[in-house]
Design a protein around this motif. Structure first.
Motif, PDB file in Angstrom:
ATOM      1  N   HIS A 129       1.174  -0.635  -0.227  1.00 55.68           N
ATOM      2  CA  HIS A 129      -0.173   0.208   0.315  1.00 55.68           C
ATOM      3  C   HIS A 129       0.889   1.129   0.094  1.00 55.68           C
ATOM      4  CE1 HIS A 129      -3.370  -2.999   0.663  1.00 55.68           C
ATOM      5  NE2 HIS A 129      -2.966  -3.497   2.277  1.00 55.68           N
ATOM      6  N   PHE A 131       1.606   4.939  -2.232  1.00 56.56           N
ATOM      7  CA  PHE A 131       1.495   5.443  -3.169  1.00 56.56           C
ATOM      8  C   PHE A 131       1.951   6.752  -3.657  1.00 56.56           C
ATOM      9  CE2 PHE A 131      -1.944   3.578  -0.778  1.00 56.56           C
ATOM     10  CZ  PHE A 131      -2.363   2.616  -2.804  1.00 56.56           C
ATOM     11  N   ASP A 151      -8.577   6.274  -1.451  1.00 57.36           N
ATOM     12  CA  ASP A 151      -9.924   6.003  -2.645  1.00 57.36           C
ATOM     13  C   ASP A 151      -9.435   4.439  -2.839  1.00 57.36           C
ATOM     14  OD1 ASP A 151     -12.367   5.886  -4.109  1.00 57.36           O
ATOM     15  OD2 ASP A 151     -10.388   5.528  -6.101  1.00 57.36           O
ATOM     16  N   GLN A 152      -8.047   4.391  -2.999  1.00 56.38           N
ATOM     17  CA  GLN A 152      -7.563   3.063  -3.469  1.00 56.38           C
ATOM     18  C   GLN A 152      -7.393   2.216  -1.920  1.00 56.38           C
ATOM     19  OE1 GLN A 152      -5.956   1.967  -6.209  1.00 56.38           O
ATOM     20  NE2 GLN A 152      -7.393   3.529  -6.609  1.00 56.38           N
TER      21      GLN A 152
END
Length: 222
Positions: A129, A131, A151-152
Motif C-alpha cells: 500500500h 502511493f 480511495d485506493q
C-alpha cells in the motif's frame, strides 16, 4: 470520528532522507545553471515533488531544464541512500504498535520510495500500500494524492489520519478533509518547524515516534 486508515508520508517521517535528497537536488540544479544550496532546497521544496519543483524553477528562470532532470536527481539521491540512509528512530516499532490499516503517500518517485523503504528495512511493514505523487495530476500541497490513497484503501477522507513533516504535506492533507499529525523529529527540521506545521493545519505536533501509537489512539477515541 473513528479512524479507518493511517497515511504516512515517507521522506522525513519514515526515513530520515530529506538532508540526502536536498543535497542531491541542489547539486543537480547547480550543475544546470541554477545555483542553490541544500539548505535553500529544504526551505523552498520540502514536501514538493521533483516534478513540481522543476516547474517552479523553470518559471523563475524562463527556460526549460533538461528533460531527464528528475532522473538525474533520483540517481544522485539513490547513490547516497545505500551508505547514508537511516530510518526515523523508533518508527518501525511505532508502525507495529498501530493496529489499523496503513499506507504511504509520498511526493517521491516510486523507485525512490521503494529503495528508501528497503534500505531502511521498512518496506515489508507497509507494502503493497504505497502511493506516489506520480499517480496523480497534482502533488502536495494539493489534496489529490491523499484522496487517491484513501480511495485506493477504501477509506473515507474524514476517517483518515495523516502523519506529515512538511507544510505542503500538512496543507494537502488538511485540504483533503483529513486529520493531520505533524512530525518534526527528522534531522532536517529547523527550530520553529512545529509551529509552521500547526499553522498549516496540523492538529498536534510531536518529535519522537514513540509518542505516535498513543496519539493515534487518542485521535481514534475522539
Amino acid at each position: 470520528m473513528p479512524i479507518d486508515l493511517v497515511i504516512f508520508d515517507c521522506d522525513g517521517v519514515l526515513v530520515d532522507s530529506e538532508v540526502i535528497s536536498c543535497r542531491a537536488h541542489a547539486e543537480v540544479l547547480t550543475r544546470h545553471g541554477y545555483p542553490i544550496t541544500s539548505e535553500q532546497v529544504l526551505v523552498r521544496f520540502l514536501g514538493v515533488s521533483d516534478k513540481d519543483a522543476r516547474r517552479i524553477v523553470e518559471q523563475e528562470i524562463g527556460r526549460n531544464l533538461p528533460d531527464d532532470l528528475e532522473q538525474q536527481v533520483n540517481a544522485a539521491t539513490l547513490q547516497s541512500y545505500a551508505s547514508d540512509l537511516q530510518p526515523i528512530t523508533h518508527v518501525a516499532a511505532a508502525i507495529g504498535a498501530i493496529d489499523l490499516p496503513k499506507c504511504v503517500a509520498s511526493s517521491s518517485t516510486p523507485n525512490k520510495i521503494l529503495h528508501g523503504l528497503t534500505c531502511a528495512g521498512l518496506y515489508d511493514l507497509l507494502a503493497p500500500h504505497i502511493f506516489s505523487a506520480s499517480q496523480v495530476a497534482r502533488g502536495k500541497p494539493a489534496p489529490d494524492l491523499f484522496l487517491f490513497a484513501a480511495d485506493q484503501m477504501k477509506a473515507a477522507p474524514e476517517r483518515c489520519l495523516v502523519i506529515e513533516d512538511s507544510v505542503p504535506g500538512v496543507t494537502g492533507a488538511h485540504a483533503a478533509g483529513m486529520t493531520v499529525l505533524g512530525f518534526h523529529g527528522g534531522s532536517h527540521c529547523p527550530p520553529g518547524h512545529a509551529e509552521r506545521l500547526l499553522a498549516a493545519g496540523a492538529g498536534v505536533t510531536f518529535d519522537d515516534m514513540r509518542q505516535l501509537p498513543e496519539l493515534v489512539r487518542r485521535v481514534a477515541a475522539g
